[in-house]
Design a protein around this motif. Structure first.
Motif, PDB file in Angstrom:
ATOM      1  N   LEU A  21       0.791  -1.419  -0.346  1.00 36.30           N
ATOM      2  CA  LEU A  21       0.423  -0.158   0.299  1.00 36.30           C
ATOM      3  C   LEU A  21       0.917   1.473   0.067  1.00 36.30           C
ATOM      4  O   LEU A  21       0.313   1.741  -0.666  1.00 36.30           O
ATOM      5  CB  LEU A  21      -1.006   0.169   1.255  1.00 36.30           C
ATOM      6  CG  LEU A  21      -2.079  -1.094   1.147  1.00 36.30           C
ATOM      7  CD1 LEU A  21      -3.021  -0.909   2.679  1.00 36.30           C
ATOM      8  CD2 LEU A  21      -2.399  -0.043  -0.032  1.00 36.30           C
ATOM      9  N   MET A  23      -5.957  -2.406   6.370  1.00 38.30           N
ATOM     10  CA  MET A  23      -6.563  -2.024   4.534  1.00 38.30           C
ATOM     11  C   MET A  23      -8.320  -1.459   4.721  1.00 38.30           C
ATOM     12  O   MET A  23      -8.388  -0.666   3.924  1.00 38.30           O
ATOM     13  CB  MET A  23      -6.578  -3.217   4.753  1.00 38.30           C
ATOM     14  CG  MET A  23      -5.258  -3.333   4.017  1.00 38.30           C
ATOM     15  SD  MET A  23      -4.892  -4.926   2.874  1.00 38.30           S
ATOM     16  CE  MET A  23      -3.792  -6.425   3.819  1.00 38.30           C
ATOM     17  N   LEU A  24      -9.223  -1.785   5.925  1.00 30.31           N
ATOM     18  CA  LEU A  24     -10.337  -1.133   5.187  1.00 30.31           C
ATOM     19  C   LEU A  24     -10.763   0.109   5.727  1.00 30.31           C
ATOM     20  O   LEU A  24     -11.153   0.482   5.221  1.00 30.31           O
ATOM     21  CB  LEU A  24     -11.597  -2.009   6.151  1.00 30.31           C
ATOM     22  CG  LEU A  24     -11.503  -3.297   5.655  1.00 30.31           C
ATOM     23  CD1 LEU A  24     -12.302  -4.775   6.205  1.00 30.31           C
ATOM     24  CD2 LEU A  24     -12.618  -3.365   3.769  1.00 30.31           C
ATOM     25  N   HIS A  31      -8.734   2.695   3.130  1.00 30.54           N
ATOM     26  CA  HIS A  31      -9.668   2.586   1.984  1.00 30.54           C
ATOM     27  C   HIS A  31     -11.148   3.409   1.892  1.00 30.54           C
ATOM     28  O   HIS A  31     -11.516   4.173   1.681  1.00 30.54           O
ATOM     29  CB  HIS A  31     -10.870   0.621   1.709  1.00 30.54           C
ATOM     30  CG  HIS A  31     -11.297   0.624   0.246  1.00 30.54           C
ATOM     31  ND1 HIS A  31     -11.034   0.958  -0.555  1.00 30.54           N
ATOM     32  CD2 HIS A  31     -12.298   0.451   0.140  1.00 30.54           C
ATOM     33  CE1 HIS A  31     -11.997   0.892  -1.063  1.00 30.54           C
ATOM     34  NE2 HIS A  31     -13.189   0.687  -1.162  1.00 30.54           N
ATOM     35  N   ILE A  68      -9.219   7.099   2.177  1.00 29.12           N
ATOM     36  CA  ILE A  68      -9.396   8.043   0.746  1.00 29.12           C
ATOM     37  C   ILE A  68     -10.376   8.217   0.332  1.00 29.12           C
ATOM     38  O   ILE A  68     -10.347   8.272  -0.468  1.00 29.12           O
ATOM     39  CB  ILE A  68      -8.608   6.093  -0.181  1.00 29.12           C
ATOM     40  CG1 ILE A  68      -7.294   5.810   0.012  1.00 29.12           C
ATOM     41  CG2 ILE A  68      -8.763   6.299  -1.755  1.00 29.12           C
ATOM     42  CD1 ILE A  68      -6.287   6.920   0.531  1.00 29.12           C
ATOM     43  N   THR A  69     -11.649   6.855  -0.177  1.00 30.91           N
ATOM     44  CA  THR A  69     -12.939   7.237  -0.775  1.00 30.91           C
ATOM     45  C   THR A  69     -13.715   7.968   0.386  1.00 30.91           C
ATOM     46  O   THR A  69     -14.765   8.564  -0.725  1.00 30.91           O
ATOM     47  CB  THR A  69     -13.842   6.007  -1.066  1.00 30.91           C
ATOM     48  OG1 THR A  69     -14.072   5.185   0.110  1.00 30.91           O
ATOM     49  CG2 THR A  69     -13.255   4.522  -1.637  1.00 30.91           C
ATOM     50  N   ARG A  71      -6.526  10.391  -3.889  1.00 31.46           N
ATOM     51  CA  ARG A  71      -6.514  10.156  -5.735  1.00 31.46           C
ATOM     52  C   ARG A  71      -6.606  11.540  -6.595  1.00 31.46           C
ATOM     53  O   ARG A  71      -5.888  10.871  -7.371  1.00 31.46           O
ATOM     54  CB  ARG A  71      -8.181   9.746  -5.032  1.00 31.46           C
ATOM     55  CG  ARG A  71      -7.670   8.317  -4.405  1.00 31.46           C
ATOM     56  CD  ARG A  71      -9.568   7.628  -4.764  1.00 31.46           C
ATOM     57  NE  ARG A  71     -10.224   8.114  -4.255  1.00 31.46           N
ATOM     58  CZ  ARG A  71     -11.167   8.562  -4.751  1.00 31.46           C
ATOM     59  NH1 ARG A  71     -12.020   7.666  -5.968  1.00 31.46           N
ATOM     60  NH2 ARG A  71     -12.185   8.956  -4.366  1.00 31.46           N
ATOM     61  N   ILE A  81      -4.874   2.065  -5.149  1.00 28.92           N
ATOM     62  CA  ILE A  81      -4.886   1.512  -3.921  1.00 28.92           C
ATOM     63  C   ILE A  81      -5.819   0.125  -3.576  1.00 28.92           C
ATOM     64  O   ILE A  81      -5.152  -1.365  -2.824  1.00 28.92           O
ATOM     65  CB  ILE A  81      -5.191   2.267  -2.855  1.00 28.92           C
ATOM     66  CG1 ILE A  81      -4.444   3.777  -2.620  1.00 28.92           C
ATOM     67  CG2 ILE A  81      -5.642   2.375  -1.192  1.00 28.92           C
ATOM     68  CD1 ILE A  81      -4.523   5.155  -2.459  1.00 28.92           C
ATOM     69  N   PRO A  82      -6.978  -0.208  -3.873  1.00 30.46           N
ATOM     70  CA  PRO A  82      -7.522  -1.432  -3.474  1.00 30.46           C
ATOM     71  C   PRO A  82      -7.252  -3.335  -4.489  1.00 30.46           C
ATOM     72  O   PRO A  82      -6.419  -3.921  -3.843  1.00 30.46           O
ATOM     73  CB  PRO A  82      -7.818  -1.520  -4.220  1.00 30.46           C
ATOM     74  CG  PRO A  82      -9.397  -0.279  -4.275  1.00 30.46           C
ATOM     75  CD  PRO A  82      -7.669   0.599  -4.182  1.00 30.46           C
ATOM     76  N   MET A 141      -3.963  -4.509  -1.886  1.00 25.91           N
ATOM     77  CA  MET A 141      -4.133  -5.022  -1.354  1.00 25.91           C
ATOM     78  C   MET A 141      -4.455  -6.774  -1.689  1.00 25.91           C
ATOM     79  O   MET A 141      -3.987  -7.302  -1.896  1.00 25.91           O
ATOM     80  CB  MET A 141      -5.657  -4.631  -0.549  1.00 25.91           C
ATOM     81  CG  MET A 141      -5.401  -3.261   0.122  1.00 25.91           C
ATOM     82  SD  MET A 141      -7.247  -3.041   0.297  1.00 25.91           S
ATOM     83  CE  MET A 141      -7.087  -1.167   1.261  1.00 25.91           C
TER      84      MET A 141
END
Lengths: 305, 238
Positions: free
Chosen positions: A26, A163-164, A167, A170-171, A180, A249-250, A253
């Protein structure tokens, strides 16, 4: 062991290994996405994270925190902050002055930072292995002849949870969206009033903190640390980032988990020994890249003029 | 005359050793639409980039309401209310329409106000509301231009710097964009419009400046400029 049991055992091993790779990947991917830099120092930050948390854990050992999970979690969180700040400092001193320079100069600088980090740790530790002593036991769960320790389960869950969280960050948050957006068009972000230096620093902080958490987890899992431990995982995490689609990013992972699973299944191939696992996993990765050169989640630019 | 909003005095910019702007001076008054005309390479885009501090000025000043903002950090200039819609629209292609608009309001901390502004942009550009979840890169050229302008409006600007909003668009779409620029101007936003399409620009603008190789060679009211022989020959084509 039956085939099914071997399968489950390897999935468990692969997920744990893969989540370490994912966490480190990541950082590579985020930094590449935003400043187009292959940050070679990233692997060493992972190693520094391991040593930093070990130092803290040793301090905590005789306090109420202890060196079991409470102590480990607290030392990991503090490590993430300390090493995250180290990442910001590295960016500020070594990379920011070269923002407009050719990417190759930046690459050389990253190599230099990497050497400074692992050589410093080598001097401090005398180049010796250090035992990562924790108060964790070896209890676990047995399913048939498959045995999974609680440590393995907790570490995997923790890595996936991190990681979640990333995520979501980021979103859902403005800062994450700005990250982003910067990776798509930095100049345009400046026109939107985004303080790009701040966001880039934040990216380094987050990426480095994740690597530090992986370093801590690796210490807990393997039970020892070494100043050169970042090297191999660095290469693998970088590979994972590329396989997933660097800058996505995903993808990092996914690439990490995939590489971890391939490696653990690679140890089970009949007739050749487990030392061929890397050959097996990298062969498959090469095949993936032949058919999908931008990585699994990498897409061609959707562009209309 | 009303108040001067934006004032350039002897502004100079160079790329390497070559001067792109050789000391240009221009004033934009409150509520005006001022257009900057000129051929390729005349320095039109550079002028806007210098105002928004994307490229550094090496001489002269940019003043906003009398305050010197020359070479201030770009995000501070945005916060003051000067916003630049760049050439080529520069949509964030993989962010959706809504996220693109949100990026426009990055400097804003207030979520309620942000939602209000998004509603306002959707009123102005209903097609963006319909496509709010679509990736920016998948919009048509005209829609992307609307998104670029809408994104700029999210900062609630006092001055809008528009760089070639008509570029690459069909004439009927261009007219739509120009109408919207007029609407935005009627709402009180001052506009500095860079255009190669001199005909539409002069129809819309109050005043115009003509740039040639980094220097202003002519200025005047739009209706006077649109009748000027040399301009008709050079930029209007017939």
């Amino acid at each position: 062991m039956s085939f099914q049991e071997i399968f489950i055992q390897q999935v468990v091993n692969g997920l744990l290994l893969g989540s370490f790779y994912g966490l480190v990947a990541l950082g590579y991917s985020m930094v590449y996405g935003i400043v187009k830099l292959l940050n070679f120092a990233h692997a060493d930050v992972y190693m520094v994270g391991g040593f930093c948390s070990l130092t803290l854990l040793t301090l905590f050992k005789d306090t109420f925190l202890g060196n079991s999970w409470t102590g480990i979690v607290v030392s990991m969180l503090i490590t993430m902050v300390i090493v995250g700040l180290l990442g910001v400092v590295i960016e500020r001193i070594a990379y920011k002055p070269l923002r407009e320079a050719p990417r190759l100069s930046l690459l050389i600088t990253a190599l230099g930072v990497s050497m400074i980090l692992y050589n410093s740790v080598m001097v401090v530790t005398g180049g010796e292995y250090r035992a990562y002593k924790t108060g964790l036991g070896f209890q676990g769960i047995s399913i048939g002849s498959v045995f999974v320790t609680h440590t393995q389960i907790i570490l995997t869950v923790a890595a996936v949870a991190l990681m979640l969280v990333l995520h979501l960050f980021i979103t859902k948050t403005m800062y994450g969206k700005a990250m982003r957006a910067i990776s798509m068009d930095l100049d345009c972000c400046r026109l939107m009033g985004v303080n790009c230096n701040k966001i880039i620093a934040l990216t380094f902080f987050v990426g480095t903190a994740l690597a530090a958490s992986a370093g801590t987890m690796a210490g807990v899992y393997y039970g020892s640390l070494h100043f050169f431990m970042g090297f191999v995982i660095g290469i693998k995490a970088f590979t994972a980032a590329v396989i997933g689609g660097i800058g996505i990013i995903p993808g990092a992972m996914l690439g990490g988990l995939l590489l971890g699973l391939l490696e653990s299944f690679g140890t089970q191939i009949p007739f050749i020994g487990s030392e061929w696992k890397d050959v097996f996993s990298f062969s498959i990765l090469i095949i993936i890249l032949i058919f999908k050169p931008t990585g699994l989640l990498g897409k061609k630019e959707s562009e209309r003029m | 005359m009303s108040e001067i909003v934006l004032s350039l005095k002897n502004l100079e910019t160079k790329y390497g050793q070559i001067y792109a702007l050789k000391g240009i001076s221009l004033d934009v008054y409150k509520g005006e639409i001022v257009t900057l005309l000129g051929s390729n390479g005349a320095g039109k885009s550079t002028t806007l980039k210098t105002i928004s501090s994307l490229v550094p000025a090496c001489g002269g000043t940019v003043e906003f309401y009398g305050k010197n903002i020359t070479n201030a950090p770009p995000h501070e200039i945005v916060e003051m209310g000067v916003i630049h819609v760049p050439e080529g629209r520069r949509i964030f292609k993989e962010l959706n329409v809504l996220e693109n608009l949100e990026m426009g309001s990055f400097t804003l901390k207030d979520d309620v106000e942000r939602r209000k502004r998004i509603e306002r942009v959707f009123e102005l550009f209903p097609v963006l509301a319909e496509r709010s979840k679509q990736a920016g890169g998948l919009l048509s050229g005209g829609e992307q231009q609307m998104l670029a302008i809408g994104r700029a409006l999210m900062t609630d600007p006092k001055v809008l710097l528009l760089d070639e909003p008509s570029m690459g668009l069909a004439p009927i779409i261009v007219q739509g964009i120009m109408d919207i620029i007029k609407t935005i101007n009627d709402g009180g936003t001052t506009i500095l419009l860079v255009e190669q399409n001199a005909k539409v620009a002069l129809k819309l603008a109050d005043r115009g400046y003509v740039l040639e190789t980094g220097e202003i060679v002519m200025e005047g009211n739009a209706d006077v400029l649109s009748k000027d022989d040399s301009i008709v020959k050079a930029y209007l084509g017939h």
